[in-house]
Design a protein around this motif. Structure first.
Motif, short mmCIF file in Angstrom:
data_model
loop_
_atom_site.label_atom_id
_atom_site.label_comp_id
_atom_site.label_asym_id
_atom_site.label_seq_id
_atom_site.Cartn_x
_atom_site.Cartn_y
_atom_site.Cartn_z
N ASP A 197 0.81 -1.22 0.00
CA ASP A 197 0.00 0.00 0.00
C ASP A 197 0.85 1.27 0.00
O ASP A 197 0.32 2.37 0.19
CB ASP A 197 -0.94 0.01 1.22
CG ASP A 197 -0.19 0.06 2.54
OD1 ASP A 197 1.06 0.06 2.53
OD2 ASP A 197 -0.85 0.09 3.59
N ASP A 198 2.16 1.11 -0.21
CA ASP A 198 3.03 2.28 -0.12
C ASP A 198 3.99 2.41 -1.30
O ASP A 198 5.03 3.03 -1.19
CB ASP A 198 3.83 2.24 1.19
CG ASP A 198 4.69 0.99 1.31
OD1 ASP A 198 4.55 0.08 0.46
OD2 ASP A 198 5.48 0.91 2.27
N MET A 199 3.64 1.80 -2.44
CA MET A 199 4.53 1.88 -3.60
C MET A 199 3.92 2.77 -4.67
O MET A 199 2.70 2.75 -4.90
CB MET A 199 4.79 0.48 -4.17
CG MET A 199 5.89 0.42 -5.21
SD MET A 199 6.41 -1.26 -5.61
CE MET A 199 5.21 -1.69 -6.88
N SER A 200 4.74 3.54 -5.34
CA SER A 200 4.27 4.43 -6.40
C SER A 200 3.62 3.62 -7.52
O SER A 200 4.18 2.60 -7.96
CB SER A 200 5.44 5.23 -6.98
OG SER A 200 5.05 5.92 -8.14
N PRO A 201 2.46 4.04 -8.01
CA PRO A 201 1.80 3.32 -9.11
C PRO A 201 2.66 3.21 -10.36
O PRO A 201 2.48 2.30 -11.16
CB PRO A 201 0.55 4.16 -9.37
CG PRO A 201 0.30 4.91 -8.11
CD PRO A 201 1.66 5.18 -7.53
N GLU A 202 3.60 4.13 -10.52
CA GLU A 202 4.46 4.10 -11.70
C GLU A 202 5.35 2.87 -11.72
O GLU A 202 5.84 2.47 -12.78
CB GLU A 202 5.34 5.35 -11.72
CG GLU A 202 4.56 6.65 -11.88
CD GLU A 202 5.45 7.86 -11.72
OE1 GLU A 202 6.39 7.79 -10.89
OE2 GLU A 202 5.22 8.86 -12.40
N PHE A 203 5.58 2.25 -10.56
CA PHE A 203 6.49 1.11 -10.50
C PHE A 203 5.82 -0.22 -10.87
O PHE A 203 6.50 -1.18 -11.20
CB PHE A 203 7.09 0.97 -9.09
CG PHE A 203 7.92 2.15 -8.66
CD1 PHE A 203 8.42 3.04 -9.59
CD2 PHE A 203 8.18 2.37 -7.32
CE1 PHE A 203 9.18 4.13 -9.21
CE2 PHE A 203 8.94 3.45 -6.91
CZ PHE A 203 9.44 4.33 -7.86
N PHE A 204 4.49 -0.27 -10.80
CA PHE A 204 3.79 -1.53 -11.01
C PHE A 204 3.97 -2.09 -12.43
O PHE A 204 4.26 -3.29 -12.58
CB PHE A 204 2.30 -1.39 -10.68
CG PHE A 204 2.01 -1.42 -9.20
CD1 PHE A 204 1.96 -2.61 -8.51
CD2 PHE A 204 1.80 -0.24 -8.51
CE1 PHE A 204 1.70 -2.64 -7.14
CE2 PHE A 204 1.54 -0.24 -7.15
CZ PHE A 204 1.49 -1.44 -6.46
N PRO A 205 3.80 -1.29 -13.49
CA PRO A 205 4.00 -1.85 -14.83
C PRO A 205 5.41 -2.39 -15.05
O PRO A 205 5.60 -3.46 -15.65
CB PRO A 205 3.71 -0.66 -15.75
CG PRO A 205 2.85 0.24 -14.95
CD PRO A 205 3.34 0.10 -13.54
N TYR A 206 6.40 -1.65 -14.53
CA TYR A 206 7.80 -2.11 -14.67
C TYR A 206 8.00 -3.44 -13.95
O TYR A 206 8.59 -4.37 -14.51
CB TYR A 206 8.74 -1.06 -14.09
CG TYR A 206 10.15 -1.56 -13.87
CD1 TYR A 206 11.02 -1.71 -14.94
CD2 TYR A 206 10.59 -1.92 -12.59
CE1 TYR A 206 12.31 -2.20 -14.75
CE2 TYR A 206 11.88 -2.41 -12.39
CZ TYR A 206 12.73 -2.54 -13.47
OH TYR A 206 13.99 -3.01 -13.28
N LEU A 207 7.48 -3.54 -12.73
CA LEU A 207 7.64 -4.77 -11.95
C LEU A 207 6.94 -5.94 -12.64
O LEU A 207 7.48 -7.05 -12.72
CB LEU A 207 7.08 -4.58 -10.54
CG LEU A 207 7.09 -5.80 -9.62
CD1 LEU A 207 8.51 -6.34 -9.44
CD2 LEU A 207 6.47 -5.45 -8.26
N ASN A 208 5.76 -5.70 -13.17
CA ASN A 208 4.99 -6.74 -13.85
C ASN A 208 5.76 -7.30 -15.05
O ASN A 208 5.90 -8.51 -15.23
CB ASN A 208 3.65 -6.18 -14.28
CG ASN A 208 2.67 -7.27 -14.69
OD1 ASN A 208 2.09 -7.93 -13.86
ND2 ASN A 208 2.49 -7.44 -15.99
N GLN A 209 6.30 -6.40 -15.87
CA GLN A 209 7.04 -6.83 -17.05
C GLN A 209 8.35 -7.53 -16.67
O GLN A 209 8.76 -8.49 -17.33
CB GLN A 209 7.33 -5.62 -17.95
CG GLN A 209 6.08 -5.03 -18.59
CD GLN A 209 5.31 -6.06 -19.41
OE1 GLN A 209 5.89 -6.80 -20.21
NE2 GLN A 209 4.01 -6.13 -19.19
#
Length: 392
Positions: free
Chosen positions: A256-268
């Motif tokens: 609940d404390d991570m920037s939304p911008e990091f999610f696509p990078y982590l997923n890929q």
């Protein structure tokens, strides 16, 4: 595929003679060890075994009988005995590895070069017998994996050549770096340097008892017989089903404390590094905060690497990992000719061989849509229509 597993249950500790006792109790023929001593060139060496009671349990105790007149304490002397022996290459290599680990630890503790190491506390024929005998025993049972319980360490003091040493012995502590330890119920030395060196060289991990079908149990007795506690090492021999590559693991972390911008990078990144799938699921966390569950599907062989990626690349402090069953349709990839070009199609079949699903590949459809300048959905629908014509 069945995998042969050994679990070293060190509830009272471990030493070289306890390992030999447990191996013999499990069914190691004494002749295997006698032949080992002959190939080592150790004349007049014999292990005498006897059944003893330890805390109400029966185990095998080994007592070394040797008519060797030469006192061997130097690391170099022991190394050359093994190198010059007729032992099989694998046994020789494993034994030298264990002995070198002991020597490097002693050299570090006493501040000397490895060639100058004298095994004051663990030297003599006993060390050679424990090290080589253990490798011979493990080789005899042909285990695919050796696992150990966490090791119980006792406190106290022990008399040594350099004076009194604290327990656990300094050499033991050095050898157990990275190994889970727990307080022992017994006072005194529960894990010897030789036992620690042998176990940490042979075991692939330290964990709870694994899933397996038990095939045999052996108990090796220590020299001491403390009241109320069976001073024994238990080796459990069993068979486990080897994990297949298609076996699935689910890895999860709530964030609940991570920037939304990091999610696509982590997923890929997860997908690129071998994840079967990766997704983010909206959840409500403590105190009503919005958050996400990162869920990763992984094969057994990739789960540790993917868990480390989650820990490194996200803000989570932990990762849940659990096994799951899944039913997979057999599938194949086909190509279909459309007015937008050739499109790749995934076709899935049920257990009777009938088509259960047809799915145009997204990337193939996307490239065609961009190339022709048409909506993606038109390419998708055209590919499905052409595929259905063929199937009719």
């Amino acid at each position: 595929m069945e995998m042969r597993v050994a679990y070293f249950d060190c509830f009272a500790g471990i030493s070289g003679d306890m390992i030999l006792g447990a191996l013999l109790d499990l069914g190691l023929p004494p002749e295997v060890l006698d032949e080992g001593w002959r190939m080592l060139g150790l004349q007049g060496v014999k292990l005498r075994t006897k059944k003893v009671d330890r805390g109400g349990l029966t185990g095998t105790q080994v007592v070394l009988e040797s008519r060797q007149k030469t006192v061997i304490r130097k690391y170099g002397e022991m190394r050359e005995i093994i190198r010059g022996s007729n032992l099989p290459k694998g046994i020789k290599g494993a034994s030298l590895k264990i002995l070198e680990r002991l020597a490097r630890v002693e050299a570090k503790i006493h501040g000397v070069r490895i060639e100058e190491v004298h095994f004051h506390e663990i030297g003599g024929i006993d060390t050679l017998v424990d090290v080589v005998g253990s490798t011979l025993g493990v080789d005899y049972f042909a285990w695919d994996k050796v696992i150990s319980s966490p090791l119980p360490l006792g406190r106290g003091w022990v008399e040594a050549a350099h004076g009194c040493l604290p327990l656990p012995a300094p050499a033991t502590v050095e050898l157990l770096q990275g190994v889970p330890i727990i307080p022992a119920r017994l006072e005194g030395e529960t894990v010897t340097p030789t036992g620690a060196a042998i176990l940490t060289s042979l075991a692939s991990g330290f964990d709870l008892l694994p899933e397996m079908v038990v095939k045999g149990v052996g108990y090796g007795a220590g020299t001491r017989d403390p009241a109320g506690t069976p001073n024994l090492l238990r080796i459990i021999h069993g068979a486990a089903q080897e994990e297949k590559e298609e076996g699935i693991w689910i890895l999860e972390a709530d964030i609940d404390d991570m920037s939304p911008e990091f999610f696509p990078y982590l997923n890929q990144l997860l997908l690129r590094e071998g994840a079967l799938d990766a997704s983010q699921i909206p959840i409500q966390m403590k105190k009503g905060r919005p958050g996400f569950t990162i869920r990763v599907l992984s094969s057994a062989s990739q789960r540790e690497k993917l868990a480390q990626i989650l820990l490194k690349e996200s803000t989570t402090l932990g990762v849940r990992m659990y096994r799951a069953e899944r039913l997979i349709l057999s599938r194949e990839q086909r190509e279909v000719e459309t007015k937008y070009g050739i499109i790749r199609i995934k076709v899935a079949f049920d257990k009777e061989g009938k088509i259960a699903n047809i799915m145009p590949e997204y990337e193939s459809c996307l490239q065609a849509a961009q190339r022709k300048g048409v909506p993606l959905k038109e390419v998708y629908q055209e590919a499905l229509a052409e595929m259905r014509k063929i199937e009719k």
